[in-house]
Design a protein around this motif. Structure first.
Motif, PDB file in Angstrom:
ATOM      1  N   VAL A   1      -3.872  17.711   4.309  1.00 19.50           N
ATOM      2  CA  VAL A   1      -4.492  17.298   5.338  1.00 19.50           C
ATOM      3  C   VAL A   1      -5.171  16.064   5.064  1.00 19.50           C
ATOM      4  N   LYS A   2      -6.109  15.571   6.191  1.00 22.08           N
ATOM      5  CA  LYS A   2      -6.804  14.398   6.186  1.00 22.08           C
ATOM      6  C   LYS A   2      -7.765  14.622   4.885  1.00 22.08           C
ATOM      7  N   GLY A   3      -7.810  13.693   3.993  1.00 21.99           N
ATOM      8  CA  GLY A   3      -8.735  13.769   2.688  1.00 21.99           C
ATOM      9  C   GLY A   3      -7.913  14.064   1.601  1.00 21.99           C
ATOM     10  N   SER A   4      -6.879  14.917   1.686  1.00 19.92           N
ATOM     11  CA  SER A   4      -6.204  15.493   0.528  1.00 19.92           C
ATOM     12  C   SER A   4      -5.865  14.321  -0.482  1.00 19.92           C
TER      13      SER A   4
ATOM     14  N   ASP B   1       0.838  -1.103  -0.119  1.00 22.26           N
ATOM     15  CA  ASP B   1      -0.045   0.053  -0.113  1.00 22.26           C
ATOM     16  C   ASP B   1       0.891   1.297  -0.076  1.00 22.26           C
ATOM     17  N   PRO B   2       0.544   2.275  -0.808  1.00 23.14           N
ATOM     18  CA  PRO B   2       1.269   3.552  -0.907  1.00 23.14           C
ATOM     19  C   PRO B   2       1.465   4.229   0.475  1.00 23.14           C
ATOM     20  N   ILE B   3       2.597   4.695   0.969  1.00 21.11           N
ATOM     21  CA  ILE B   3       2.972   5.405   2.023  1.00 21.11           C
ATOM     22  C   ILE B   3       2.724   6.903   1.857  1.00 21.11           C
ATOM     23  N   HIS B   4       2.766   7.668   2.795  1.00 24.08           N
ATOM     24  CA  HIS B   4       2.838   9.200   2.620  1.00 24.08           C
ATOM     25  C   HIS B   4       4.248   9.405   1.913  1.00 24.08           C
ATOM     26  N   PRO B   5       3.637  10.389   0.764  1.00 27.92           N
ATOM     27  CA  PRO B   5       4.909  10.558  -0.016  1.00 27.92           C
ATOM     28  C   PRO B   5       5.982  11.554   0.667  1.00 27.92           C
TER      29      PRO B   5
ATOM     30  N   LYS C   1       7.306  19.743  -2.905  1.00 25.24           N
ATOM     31  CA  LYS C   1       7.311  19.683  -1.565  1.00 25.24           C
ATOM     32  C   LYS C   1       6.493  20.662  -0.569  1.00 25.24           C
ATOM     33  N   LYS C   2       6.369  21.846  -1.314  1.00 25.65           N
ATOM     34  CA  LYS C   2       5.306  22.981  -0.629  1.00 25.65           C
ATOM     35  C   LYS C   2       3.822  22.344  -0.904  1.00 25.65           C
ATOM     36  N   ALA C   3       3.644  21.841  -1.813  1.00 23.97           N
ATOM     37  CA  ALA C   3       2.286  21.391  -1.887  1.00 23.97           C
ATOM     38  C   ALA C   3       2.041  19.938  -0.731  1.00 23.97           C
ATOM     39  N   MET C   4       3.147  19.200  -0.732  1.00 18.98           N
ATOM     40  CA  MET C   4       3.068  18.290   0.236  1.00 18.98           C
ATOM     41  C   MET C   4       2.461  18.643   1.803  1.00 18.98           C
TER      42      MET C   4
END
Length: 103
Positions: A72-75, A10-14, A65-68
Motif C-alpha cells: 500500500v502507499k508507503g510500503s 527511477d525504479p518502477i513498481h515491481p 508476488k503475494k507480498a507485492m
C-alpha cells in the motif's frame, strides 16, 4: 548493476515487471548475467513485521508476488544479496541494491 524489468531511471513498481535483471553497465560490451537468487524485504504500511524472503531465480516467485499484493502507499521494498552467473559460468555476488517506496 541490477534493475527491475528493462526500465532505466527511477525504479518502477515491481508488480509491473516480471522480475530482476543484472548486467554490466558502461562496460566495453553489454554483458547479461543470469540471476540465481536475491533477498527481498517488504516493510512499512501493509506489513505488521518486515517480510524477508530469498527469491530463487530472476522471476518473482509466489511468495514475492503475494507480498507485492499487500503493498500500500508507503510500503517499502528492498532487494539485495543478488547472486548471478556470468557468461563465463562463474557465480558472483552483486553488491548493488534497490529500494522502492510505494506511492
Amino acid at each position: 548493476e541490477i534493475m527491475v524489468g528493462s526500465y532505466e531511471g527511477d525504479p518502477i513498481h515491481p508488480k509491473h515487471t516480471p522480475g530482476l535483471r543484472a548486467f554490466l553497465k558502461n562496460f566495453y560490451y553489454k554483458t547479461q548475467f543470469n540471476v540465481i537468487s536475491f533477498d527481498i524485504e517488504f516493510s512499512g504500511p501493509g506489513f505488521e513485521d518486515p517480510n524477508k524472503h530469498t527469491n530463487e531465480g530472476a522471476q518473482w516467485d509466489e511468495i514475492t508476488k503475494k507480498a507485492m499484493n499487500k503493498m500500500v502507499k508507503g510500503s517499502k521494498v528492498y532487494i539485495n544479496n543478488v547472486r548471478v552467473i556470468g557468461p563465463d559460468g562463474r557465480v558472483r555476488h552483486i553488491y548493488d541494491d534497490l529500494t522502492w517506496i510505494q506511492n
